[in-house]
Design an enzyme around this catalytic site. Structure first.
Site, short mmCIF file in Angstrom:
data_model
loop_
_atom_site.label_atom_id
_atom_site.label_comp_id
_atom_site.label_asym_id
_atom_site.label_seq_id
_atom_site.Cartn_x
_atom_site.Cartn_y
_atom_site.Cartn_z
N HIS A 79 0.84 -1.22 0.00
CA HIS A 79 0.00 0.00 0.00
C HIS A 79 0.87 1.26 0.00
O HIS A 79 0.53 2.26 0.64
CB HIS A 79 -0.95 0.03 1.19
CG HIS A 79 -1.96 -1.08 1.22
ND1 HIS A 79 -3.22 -0.96 0.69
CD2 HIS A 79 -1.89 -2.35 1.69
CE1 HIS A 79 -3.89 -2.10 0.85
NE2 HIS A 79 -3.10 -2.97 1.45
N ASN A 152 -10.25 -2.92 2.45
CA ASN A 152 -9.96 -2.89 1.02
C ASN A 152 -11.25 -2.65 0.25
O ASN A 152 -12.34 -2.68 0.82
CB ASN A 152 -9.37 -4.24 0.57
CG ASN A 152 -7.89 -4.38 0.92
OD1 ASN A 152 -7.19 -3.39 1.15
ND2 ASN A 152 -7.42 -5.61 0.96
N HIS A 343 -3.84 0.81 11.99
CA HIS A 343 -3.62 -0.47 12.66
C HIS A 343 -4.98 -1.09 13.02
O HIS A 343 -5.75 -0.48 13.77
CB HIS A 343 -2.80 -0.23 13.94
CG HIS A 343 -2.51 -1.46 14.72
ND1 HIS A 343 -2.64 -2.74 14.21
CD2 HIS A 343 -2.10 -1.62 16.00
CE1 HIS A 343 -2.32 -3.60 15.15
NE2 HIS A 343 -2.00 -2.96 16.23
#
Ligand code: HDD
Length: 688
Positions: A79, A152, A343
């Site tokens: 990413h 995603n 995270h």
């Protein structure tokens, strides 16, 4: 409106106010060193004589050069290429029954968010429009701490266990011997991985579909992928999956267009997002939640812990619970977009994990990676990463520590500081892990319930329209056509055979291997209409139209069209051979936005050829003009023209008969039909 003026948008937002303390504006200021010393000269280093050597004493030179030498940090391991925006989230009604998460209780509360979209495989400087999964990571700055939903644009993943993540990533990154190819899965190692790790079969189908070449970040769905858990104030848990649904619908590029864009404008997606926000076309997504009661955990033909499975929406409905609006571009790419650290383990009370083995491994990886990427354990102090609520603990020191902790005490328990900071009870907002009962032997194994790799790959295939199926077939032919190893190609076709025989045969024929015989494909007959982009929202707002015109164009018609498009939220740009303003046949001047050299049909959603005999005849003589129209047509976009403009369409090979799909000849200046054609996005019925 220029949203980069932080006094405007989001000014009331708590995160924006916090960031104000760090924003710097040089207007009217004197140049200084980092020590605040005013600098009198910034073009010549300090020398012993005008032709003499530079002196070590030149602290200004040394400071400027040292800082420059260290301007780069490691890019994200995956990413790496991304773009972000600020915004806010509001819940539609209290979710108290299901979760105690504070930001999901009160519809009058707007929670600040920062969202980063990304490609996965490419390096920081790679193209935006490559075939890839897109990251969709949201940081909610809640009053109970930061909550990160790191998802995603595809609802499933390649692998079921995080231990395999480094292998997966090594396979799709450029090959290690020659660092080729960049930002592409069309190479041997990726497909070798797929062939030998059949849990990827479902994700493989998504990655070959149009989902992997989105038209815009604003037109993508987002998914939390894993099964998470909602926990309410009674301590009751439920399995959940998160969805982001774009208000503009889910739309894609076509593959040829995506490849051309990678050269014509590698920044296509970031520019689209940036410009939409600058214009005030704030993108919006609704947050949806699927919920499964704990008692129903085993009532499905998939394991709820398996991240390679969707919960078909027709089986487990998506409850729409709130809305996110992105309304402000960052002020500084590096400080915000590059330094933001997400995270999945950043949770708030009311949201908890499950035993999904992919999720469990992610809970380790994200903090670990920030240590090397952001240079130490204090990255939570970087402005973009700071929570908007207070934070106190006994963690101390480390690289780039900014907090000045007072007093001698930095341990728990203590008596010298009255045992502060002290743990909070659950009632006081302390995070208490969901008390799931677990028992078992220590094993390195995969549950039997994870072993069906093909049913949902088939479900996805069953759900596609004919056009989407053609695109998937071609994508396989393209990707595998680039693979050198015949054995790998053959193995992949065998994997596809387990999904669908006809698909495997067509792919095999395209890449010169034999279609395997005797492999029984999945017998799944179910389909999920929600997975097909054919069933998405189709609206004209925020689309971009190119109007081709030269001297002598029909001024009345063009200004009428421009107004009609604007009223529907469509942007139009005038394109001509040069940037010299053009004159209408009525003698009025019009500014040109782009030339036929600087622009290209792939940068627009539709094209219109203005009327006016002189204008049309000039355009007919310019090769780039006919190519422009031809490409828009061959990419299935809406093509419009006045009656006079049809001459250019014909020269560009466009079918102009009255039943040609998405080709609109405007009658009497009425643009309604053209706007309808733009809203359709693509006209697949066209034979090109
Ligand atoms: Fe990951 C970044 C999403 C599996 C390890 N991941 C990263 C980002 C997104 C995702 C959107 C970029 C965040 C940003 O914009 O800064 N990752 C996912 C999803 C996954 C997934 C949806 C599967 C459901 N990831 C995954 C696994 C691992 C990682 C299994 C390792 C065990 N991911 C990382 C990472 C990254 C990352 C190496 C790189 C940069 C970063 O974290 O901050 O830790």
């Amino acid at each position: 409106m220029n949203n980069n003026d932080s006094s405007k948008n989001g000014a009331e937002n708590k995160k924006n106010k916090q960031l104000n303390a760090f924003r710097v504006n040089n207007k009217g200021k004197k140049l200084t060193t980092n020590q605040g010393l005013k600098v009198s000269e910034d073009e010549h280093s300090l020398k012993a004589g005008v032709r003499g050597p530079t002196l070590m004493e030149d602290f200004h030179f040394r400071e400027k050069m040292t800082h420059f030498d260290h301007e780069r940090i490691p890019e994200r391991i995956v990413h790496a290429r991304g773009y972000a925006a600020h915004g806010e989230f509001e819940v539609y009604e209290s979710m108290k029954e299901y979760t105690k998460a504070g930001f999901l209780q009160d519809p009058s509360v707007k929670t600040p968010v920062f969202v980063r979209f990304s490609t996965v495989a490419g390096s920081r400087g790679s193209g935006d429009t490559v075939r890839d999964v897109r990251g969709f990571a949201t940081k909610f700055y809640t009053e109970e701490g930061n909550y990160d939903l790191v998802g995603n644009n595809i609802p499933v993943f390649f692998i079921q266990d995080a231990l395999k993540f480094p292998d997966l990533v090594h396979s799709f990154k450029p090959e290690q011997n020659n660092e080729i190819p960049q930002a592409s899965t069309a190479h041997d190692t990726f497909w070798d991985f797929i062939a030998n790790n059949t849990e990827s079969a479902h994700m493989m189908m998504w990655a070959m579909s149009d989902r992997a070449i989105p038209r815009s970040y604003r037109m993508m769905e987002g998914f939390g992928v894993h099964t998470f858990r909602f926990v309410n104030d009674k301590g009751e848990g439920r399995f959940i999956k998160f969805h982001w649904k774009p208000k503009l619908g889910v739309h894609s590029l076509v593959w040829d267009e995506a490849q051309r864009l990678a050269g014509k404008n590698p920044d296509f997606h970031r520019q689209d997002l940036y410009e939409a926000i600058e214009k005030g076309d704030y993108p919006e997504w609704e947050l949806g939640v699927q919920m499964i009661e704990e008692k129903d955990e085993f009532n499905f033909n998939f394991d709820v812990l398996d991240p390679t499975k969707v919960w078909p929406e027709e089986q487990v409905p998506v409850k729409i619970v709130g809305k996110m609006t992105l309304n402000k571009n960052p002020d500084n790419y590096f400080a915000e977009t590059e330094q933001v650290a997400f995270h999945p383990g950043h949770v708030v009370p009311g949201i908890d994990f499950t035993n999904d083995p992919l999720l469990q491994g992610r809970l380790f990886s994200y903090t670990d990676t920030q240590l090397s990427r952001l240079g130490g354990p204090n990255f939570h102090e970087i402005p973009i990463n700071r929570p908007v609520c207070p934070f106190h603990n006994n963690q101390r020191e480390g690289m780039h520590r900014m907090t000045i902790n007072q007093g001698p005490v930095a341990y728990h328990k203590n008596s010298l500081d009255n045992n502060d900071p002290s743990p909070a009870t659950e009632e006081e907002g302390g995070y208490v892990h969901y008390q799931e009962k677990v028992e078992g032997r220590k094993v390195r194994q995969r549950s039997e319930s994870f072993k069906d790799h093909y049913s949902q790959a088939k479900l996805f295939w069953n759900s596609m329209s004919d056009v989407e199926k053609q695109h998937i077939t071609k994508a396989f032919r393209f990707e595998l056509g680039k693979v050198k190893s015949k054995s790998v190609k053959q193995q992949v076709v065998e994997v596809i055979s387990h999904v669908d025989t006809a698909l495997a045969e067509q792919v095999a024929a395209g890449i010169g291997v034999t279609a395997p015989e005797g492999i029984e494909p999945s017998r799944e007959t179910m389909s999920s209409p929600a997975l097909s982009q054919e069933n998405t929202v189709k609206a004209p707002a925020t689309r971009k139209v190119a109007i081709l015109a030269e001297d002598g164009f029909n001024g009345e018609e063009v200004s009428g069209l421009q107004t009609a498009l604007k009223n529907q939220g469509i942007t139009s740009e005038i394109i001509s051979e040069t940037l010299t303003p053009i004159s209408s046949r009525e003698g009025q001047e019009l500014q040109v936005d782009q030339t036929l050299l600087t622009s290209d049909s792939v940068l627009y959603d539709a094209v219109y050829v203005a009327g006016g005999a002189d204008s049309v005849s000039t355009l007919k003589g310019i090769k780039e003009a006919t190519t422009f129209v031809n490409e828009a047509y061959s990419h299935y976009k809406a093509v419009g023209a006045s009656a006079e403009g049809t001459e250019l369409l014909a020269a560009a090979g466009v079918e102009t008969s009255s039943n040609a799909a998405g080709v609109v000849i405007l009658q009497g200046g009425n643009s309604d039909e053209f706007i309808q054609a733009i809203a359709q996005h693509r006209h697949w019925a066209r034979q090109v």
